[in-house]
Design an enzyme around this catalytic site. Structure first.
Site, PDB file in Angstrom:
ATOM      1  N   THR A 175      -2.700   9.087   2.107  1.00  0.00           N
ATOM      2  CA  THR A 175      -3.372  10.875   2.650  1.00  0.00           C
ATOM      3  C   THR A 175      -3.150  10.656   4.109  1.00  0.00           C
ATOM      4  O   THR A 175      -2.877   9.560   4.310  1.00  0.00           O
ATOM      5  CB  THR A 175      -5.002  10.151   1.777  1.00  0.00           C
ATOM      6  OG1 THR A 175      -4.708   8.395   2.306  1.00  0.00           O
ATOM      7  CG2 THR A 175      -5.331  10.538   0.722  1.00  0.00           C
ATOM      8  N   ASP A 194      -2.411  -2.331  11.633  1.00  0.00           N
ATOM      9  CA  ASP A 194      -1.220  -3.183  11.996  1.00  0.00           C
ATOM     10  C   ASP A 194      -1.265  -3.197  13.653  1.00  0.00           C
ATOM     11  O   ASP A 194      -1.044  -4.622  14.021  1.00  0.00           O
ATOM     12  CB  ASP A 194      -0.311  -1.888  11.769  1.00  0.00           C
ATOM     13  CG  ASP A 194       0.047  -1.927  10.626  1.00  0.00           C
ATOM     14  OD1 ASP A 194      -0.336  -3.051   9.432  1.00  0.00           O
ATOM     15  OD2 ASP A 194       0.892  -0.956   9.601  1.00  0.00           O
ATOM     16  N   ASP A 207       1.174  -1.370   0.167  1.00  0.00           N
ATOM     17  CA  ASP A 207      -0.292   0.198   0.172  1.00  0.00           C
ATOM     18  C   ASP A 207       1.070   1.749  -0.122  1.00  0.00           C
ATOM     19  O   ASP A 207       0.579   1.794  -0.426  1.00  0.00           O
ATOM     20  CB  ASP A 207      -1.401   0.036   1.089  1.00  0.00           C
ATOM     21  CG  ASP A 207      -0.480   0.231   2.551  1.00  0.00           C
ATOM     22  OD1 ASP A 207       0.824  -0.054   2.194  1.00  0.00           O
ATOM     23  OD2 ASP A 207      -1.010  -0.091   3.412  1.00  0.00           O
ATOM     24  N   ASP A 256      -3.813   2.472   7.558  1.00  0.00           N
ATOM     25  CA  ASP A 256      -2.432   1.711   7.772  1.00  0.00           C
ATOM     26  C   ASP A 256      -2.141   1.220   9.761  1.00  0.00           C
ATOM     27  O   ASP A 256      -2.133   0.220  10.233  1.00  0.00           O
ATOM     28  CB  ASP A 256      -1.169   2.330   7.224  1.00  0.00           C
ATOM     29  CG  ASP A 256      -0.237   1.423   6.836  1.00  0.00           C
ATOM     30  OD1 ASP A 256      -0.016   0.014   6.409  1.00  0.00           O
ATOM     31  OD2 ASP A 256       0.654   1.575   7.603  1.00  0.00           O
TER      32      ASP A 256
END
Length: 311
Positions: free
Chosen positions: A105, A116, A94, A112
């Protein structure tokens, strides 16, 4: 009309076409007339759907794979490990897509990080249940992971400004965090091997009598029936689409499909030093972010004239 006059008129017409004044007039005409329509189209084209940017779509795929891995986590170590590993590896994709398509962004960065933290926490929760004697260790790792990243993100926004990325760490503040966040190779290796260690522990919970002998015992028919009854999905359509991981057939498959513990031990041994280093980085990150916020508090108190002297 003489030939000389004819040549002068032609030259004047040519100069008027290529003159800056004529060009400006044409431009002004476009801006005052049809130019407004062109500007409106440009503004309309600029309306992008951030949620459908390619990096964010990859993030959604990661979430789906992570949820699927959790679904199979209790009894299907191979399926779970594959789904979980692919979800983690897409974490690198990504970021690459964000750079290629120029679609970086703040929503994507937060998505993200949240993905995680949540996936790692869910795996640590399972390990805490699989290894009860080490529960406090996994709880500590989970707390450190969440607190350090939250503190670092908040400090970056509060002290660096809303446009500051949490990955922009100056060397003067911490050379370790600067290397960790700015070097993509270092970041990938530490994150990947950190997850690999926990995946290896997860596989050892199914394969190592030394660490978890109780999970290798056979499950009786009564226990299987209880698990099956407790894990039924109240929908015949869902039953046909999703295999129930707690069914008696699944339990038989899990018992018959036991793994050898050699490779999980190898993976755990290779990844352990990096995992330990990642925890040190988390601790440094927590300390540095705390100090940065404290510096901001001191500056704010000085600006407010605090502490006030009392006579």
């Amino acid at each position: 009309m003489s030939a000389r006059q004819t040549r002068k008129q032609a030259a004047a017409a040519t100069n008027s076409i290529h003159s800056p004044k004529a060009t400006d007039e044409d431009d002004n005409g476009l801006m005052n007339g049809n130019g407004s329509a062109h500007k409106g189209l440009a503004r309309e084209e600029a309306k992008e759907n951030i949620f459908l940017f390619w990096p964010n779509v990859i993030g959604y795929v990661r979430i789906v794979l992570a949820v699927a891995s959790l679904y199979y986590m209790p009894l299907h170590p191979r399926t779970c490990s594959i789904l979980y590993s692919v979800s983690c590896l897409l974490d690198a994709l990504d970021g690459y897509a964000a750079r290629i398509f120029e679609q970086s962004t703040r929503f994507g960065a937060v998505l993200d990080m949240v993905t995680d933290r949540c996936t790692t926490s869910c795996l640590l929760m399972f390990l805490a249940c699989a290894f009860p004697r080490w529960t406090i260790i996994f709880q500590g790792l989970l707390a450190l992971d969440f607190s350090s990243h939250y503190m670092h993100m908040y400090a970056s926004l509060a002290m660096g400004g809303a446009e500051t990325s949490h990955k922009n760490v100056d060397k003067s503040r911490s050379w370790m965090l600067n290397l960790y966040y700015t070097n993509k190779t270092v970041l990938f290796v530490f994150c990947a091997l950190n997850e690999l260690f926990f995946i290896a522990l997860y596989l050892l919970s199914f394969s190592s009598p030394l660490l978890s002998p109780s999970l290798l015992n056979s499950v009786g028919e009564a226990s299987a029936a209880q698990l099956q009854a407790g894990g039924q999905v109240n929908s015949s359509v869902l039953d046909q689409i999703f295999v129930n991981p707690y069914s008696a057939a699944a339990l038989e498959l899990a018992r018959a499909n036991k793994m050898d513990s050699f490779w999980p031990w190898v993976l755990a041994g290779v990844s352990f030093p990096v995992m330990a280093g990642k925890q040190i980085i988390n601790l440094v990150q927590l300390i540095k972010a705390s100090k940065w916020l404290a510096e901001g508090d001191l500056q704010a108190r000085v600006a407010q004239g605090l502490p006030r002297k009392q006579d």
